[in-house]
Design a protein around this motif. Sequence first.
Motif, short mmCIF file in Angstrom:
data_model
loop_
_atom_site.label_atom_id
_atom_site.label_comp_id
_atom_site.label_asym_id
_atom_site.label_seq_id
_atom_site.Cartn_x
_atom_site.Cartn_y
_atom_site.Cartn_z
N VAL A 1 4.42 10.87 -11.78
CA VAL A 1 3.94 9.87 -12.07
C VAL A 1 2.70 10.51 -10.04
CG1 VAL A 1 4.28 8.36 -9.23
CG2 VAL A 1 5.57 8.36 -11.20
N ILE A 2 1.84 10.00 -10.10
CA ILE A 2 0.90 10.72 -8.69
C ILE A 2 0.37 9.50 -8.28
CG2 ILE A 2 -0.56 11.97 -7.80
CD1 ILE A 2 -1.78 12.81 -11.12
N VAL A 3 2.34 9.67 -6.38
CA VAL A 3 1.76 8.44 -5.41
C VAL A 3 0.33 8.67 -4.73
CG1 VAL A 3 3.06 7.46 -3.75
CG2 VAL A 3 4.15 8.54 -5.21
N ALA A 4 -0.34 7.61 -4.44
CA ALA A 4 -1.12 8.05 -4.14
C ALA A 4 -1.43 6.21 -2.74
CB ALA A 4 -2.71 7.38 -4.79
N THR A 5 -1.79 7.13 -1.84
CA THR A 5 -1.63 5.22 -0.66
C THR A 5 -3.13 5.15 -0.03
OG1 THR A 5 -1.72 6.94 1.19
CG2 THR A 5 0.62 6.19 0.62
N VAL A 6 -3.96 4.34 0.08
CA VAL A 6 -4.85 3.72 0.71
C VAL A 6 -5.17 4.05 2.19
CG1 VAL A 6 -6.14 1.54 1.54
CG2 VAL A 6 -4.76 1.28 -0.89
N ARG A 7 -4.26 4.07 2.93
CA ARG A 7 -4.40 5.25 4.34
C ARG A 7 -4.79 6.65 3.80
NH1 ARG A 7 1.71 6.58 7.46
NH2 ARG A 7 2.35 7.23 5.74
N ALA A 8 -4.28 7.47 3.02
CA ALA A 8 -4.68 9.29 2.78
C ALA A 8 -5.82 8.95 2.29
CB ALA A 8 -3.34 9.54 2.35
N LEU A 9 -5.96 8.06 1.70
CA LEU A 9 -7.37 7.90 0.15
C LEU A 9 -8.39 8.12 1.58
CD1 LEU A 9 -6.67 5.99 -3.21
CD2 LEU A 9 -6.83 9.16 -2.26
N LYS A 10 -8.34 7.15 2.37
CA LYS A 10 -9.36 7.11 3.56
C LYS A 10 -9.46 7.91 4.15
CE LYS A 10 -8.15 2.72 5.07
NZ LYS A 10 -8.13 1.67 5.18
N GLY B 1 -13.31 10.73 5.17
CA GLY B 1 -13.66 10.45 6.60
C GLY B 1 -13.11 9.87 7.85
N LEU B 2 -12.42 9.05 7.50
CA LEU B 2 -11.81 8.43 8.34
C LEU B 2 -11.61 8.68 9.81
CD1 LEU B 2 -12.90 5.04 9.03
CD2 LEU B 2 -10.59 4.36 7.98
N ALA B 3 -10.92 8.57 10.49
CA ALA B 3 -10.56 9.26 11.50
C ALA B 3 -8.93 9.11 11.32
CB ALA B 3 -10.73 8.48 12.75
N LYS B 4 -8.21 9.33 11.87
CA LYS B 4 -6.97 8.78 12.24
C LYS B 4 -6.58 7.75 12.64
CE LYS B 4 -2.90 11.34 13.47
NZ LYS B 4 -2.14 12.76 14.00
N ASP B 5 -6.85 7.55 13.86
CA ASP B 5 -6.35 5.99 14.24
C ASP B 5 -7.54 4.67 14.24
OD1 ASP B 5 -9.19 7.38 14.93
OD2 ASP B 5 -8.51 6.16 17.50
N LEU C 1 -13.73 0.41 2.58
CA LEU C 1 -13.73 0.60 0.86
C LEU C 1 -15.22 1.76 1.30
CD1 LEU C 1 -14.25 -3.02 -0.09
CD2 LEU C 1 -11.97 -1.85 -0.19
N GLU C 2 -16.00 1.41 1.73
CA GLU C 2 -16.68 3.20 2.00
C GLU C 2 -15.78 4.54 1.91
OE1 GLU C 2 -20.22 3.43 0.95
OE2 GLU C 2 -19.63 1.48 0.42
N ALA C 3 -14.55 4.30 3.04
CA ALA C 3 -14.46 5.49 2.90
C ALA C 3 -12.82 5.48 1.75
CB ALA C 3 -13.15 5.86 4.61
N LEU C 4 -12.67 4.93 1.24
CA LEU C 4 -11.59 4.31 -0.15
C LEU C 4 -12.84 5.16 -0.49
CD1 LEU C 4 -9.19 3.68 -0.74
CD2 LEU C 4 -9.77 1.46 -1.26
N GLU D 1 -8.74 -3.48 -0.88
CA GLU D 1 -8.02 -1.74 -1.37
C GLU D 1 -7.93 -1.99 -2.44
OE1 GLU D 1 -8.93 -1.01 3.17
OE2 GLU D 1 -7.12 -1.30 2.97
N VAL D 2 -6.82 -2.60 -2.18
CA VAL D 2 -5.77 -2.70 -3.59
C VAL D 2 -6.63 -2.26 -4.94
CG1 VAL D 2 -3.83 -3.87 -4.82
CG2 VAL D 2 -4.09 -2.67 -2.55
N HIS D 3 -7.41 -3.52 -5.41
CA HIS D 3 -8.69 -4.12 -6.15
C HIS D 3 -8.97 -2.73 -6.73
CE1 HIS D 3 -7.63 -8.47 -6.12
NE2 HIS D 3 -5.94 -7.92 -6.99
N PHE D 4 -9.71 -1.93 -5.48
CA PHE D 4 -10.50 -1.33 -5.77
C PHE D 4 -10.58 -0.07 -5.89
CE2 PHE D 4 -12.89 3.02 -4.75
CZ PHE D 4 -14.25 2.61 -4.99
N ILE D 5 -8.91 0.19 -5.79
CA ILE D 5 -7.88 1.57 -6.18
C ILE D 5 -7.82 1.73 -7.48
CG2 ILE D 5 -6.23 2.33 -6.87
CD1 ILE D 5 -6.45 2.92 -4.06
#
Length: 556
Positions: free
Chosen positions: A326-335, A339-343, A350-353, A388-392
Amino acid sequence: MKTDIEIAQEAKLEPIHKIAENLNLSKDEWEPYGHTKAKISNHLLHTLKDKPDGKVILVTSINPTPAGEGKSTVTVGLGQALNQIGKRAVIALREPSLGPVMGIKGGAAGGGYSQVLPMEDINLHFTGDLHAITSANNALSAMIDNHIHRGNELDLDPRRIEWKRVMDMNDRALRQIIVGLGGPSKGVPREDGFTITVASEIMAILCLATDIVDLKSRLARIVIGYTYNEQPVTVSDLKAEGALTLLLKDALKPNLVQTIENTPAIIHGGPFANIAHGCNSIIATKTAAKLGDYVVTEAGFGADLGAEKYFHIKSRVGNIDTAAVVIVATVRALKMHGGLAKDKLAEENLEALKAGMKNLKKHMETIEAFDVPFVVAINKFPTDTENEVHFIENWCEEQHVEVALTDVWASGGSGGIQLANKIIAKTESRKKSFKPLYELEDSIEEKIRKIAQTVYGAKDIELSKHASKQIKLFEKQGWNNLPICMAKTQYSLSDDPARVGRPEGFTITIRELRASIGAGFIVVLTGDVLTMPGLPEKPAALNMDVTADGKVKGLF
Ligand code: ADP
């Protein structure tokens, strides 16, 4: 929203004998450790040696954010989901280290409705295994210094002692120290230092030993340092292996606990995946495979670290065949990889994703290179948007890759049923064993290069002068046929934590090597990764407390 610890404290635990009985363990095959924890006998593996193994499922992930991507949560949730659909699943996990618990993570026993319990004990002192490892390690340090003090019959060069003291805490002040100061009655002065217990060779040995006899012979082979003539000196030269084995005899027994949904979980050993090999013990995984039809286990950090070492080190030594990943991915880490900043990770973008998907793609390629089938699990966070979920999901479909939206944090096992069904289907398609990415007969340099190029996507490796010299020395000693344990930052595929996404054209700098002959691998330190972490500016410890009636607060 309830916190992890509030959810954990509301859960109804079964007495541990119920969990043991459900696994058909007879009375002499386990011993209680309080009401909700138990130790499983090491004889069990021998008694059940002819029983066919359950299917092993490995949970790994993309490169994580500092908060973690929910691998443990998904591991626990998937185990619970398999049980909900009538399969007999046993979870095998690592034991948390106090360093990250007090530092950033605040706990590491899963999250939400997918936790292992009692989470307070598991996150703190549990059954004392980490203390036993620390004691064994430091007993050896004391014996080394005493040997030198008493005349140094073995001719150990105090400047060439590789063995370090350990403690299970992030304590940067102890990275480099001088011991033996204060005159002849206080020993012989020499440089020393502390490593965190979970990066120690004894932790690795406990996790790779197949039984107590193997444990003792691995301990005997540890190289503690070199003589003035640069000849290796081992634990067996010091005659210390018996005492070290004695100190570890109970720690070698895997620990049985349960999840929030009373699914059995075996928690045993806990090496970090960035600076150590990142997997729970072979004994735990094998025991789980004898007791369940499915084992869900985890390797730390991203597939570049944990999964690579899971296959090349743990699976090779333990002869473990993995049915699916199983490869776990999250929307936040993919963003974040886009290049999206932590905060800003909680805002829809969707661009960052889209830009960040290349990190997932690299890890998919790695698992494909090992030739093991996989499913991508989107670990759903409350901040994820539908878009975002649909995009992945659409992206995975375009890549012809199975994907499952997983909501085990909020819903427990029922949030992982889709993942459970998809992973079962994958395990059924598998007939052969994994394909290693390097051969043990390759030279040390070639093995490092193959990992760097195939798994990290590096252009090449660059060896420091010191590392090149060490490789020559190790080859002269006949240590060239051992697997490699890479030590690298978890945040990037490269050795620079700031290079998120899928960096290209980079070189991996090999700074230093360490011969862990007892563990049976060569540790390769890249970039400026350290084996004793420090605490962050605001440690999680600042929020921890215990009430007058003994209720624990601030773990998560
Ligand atoms: P990893 O094993 O990848 O390091 P963990 O499973 O330990 O990650 O999770 C890290 C933290 O994130 C935990 O505090 C957990 O409660 C939280 N977490 C994990 N998954 C989710 C989720 N889907 N929603 C909210 N919080 C989550």
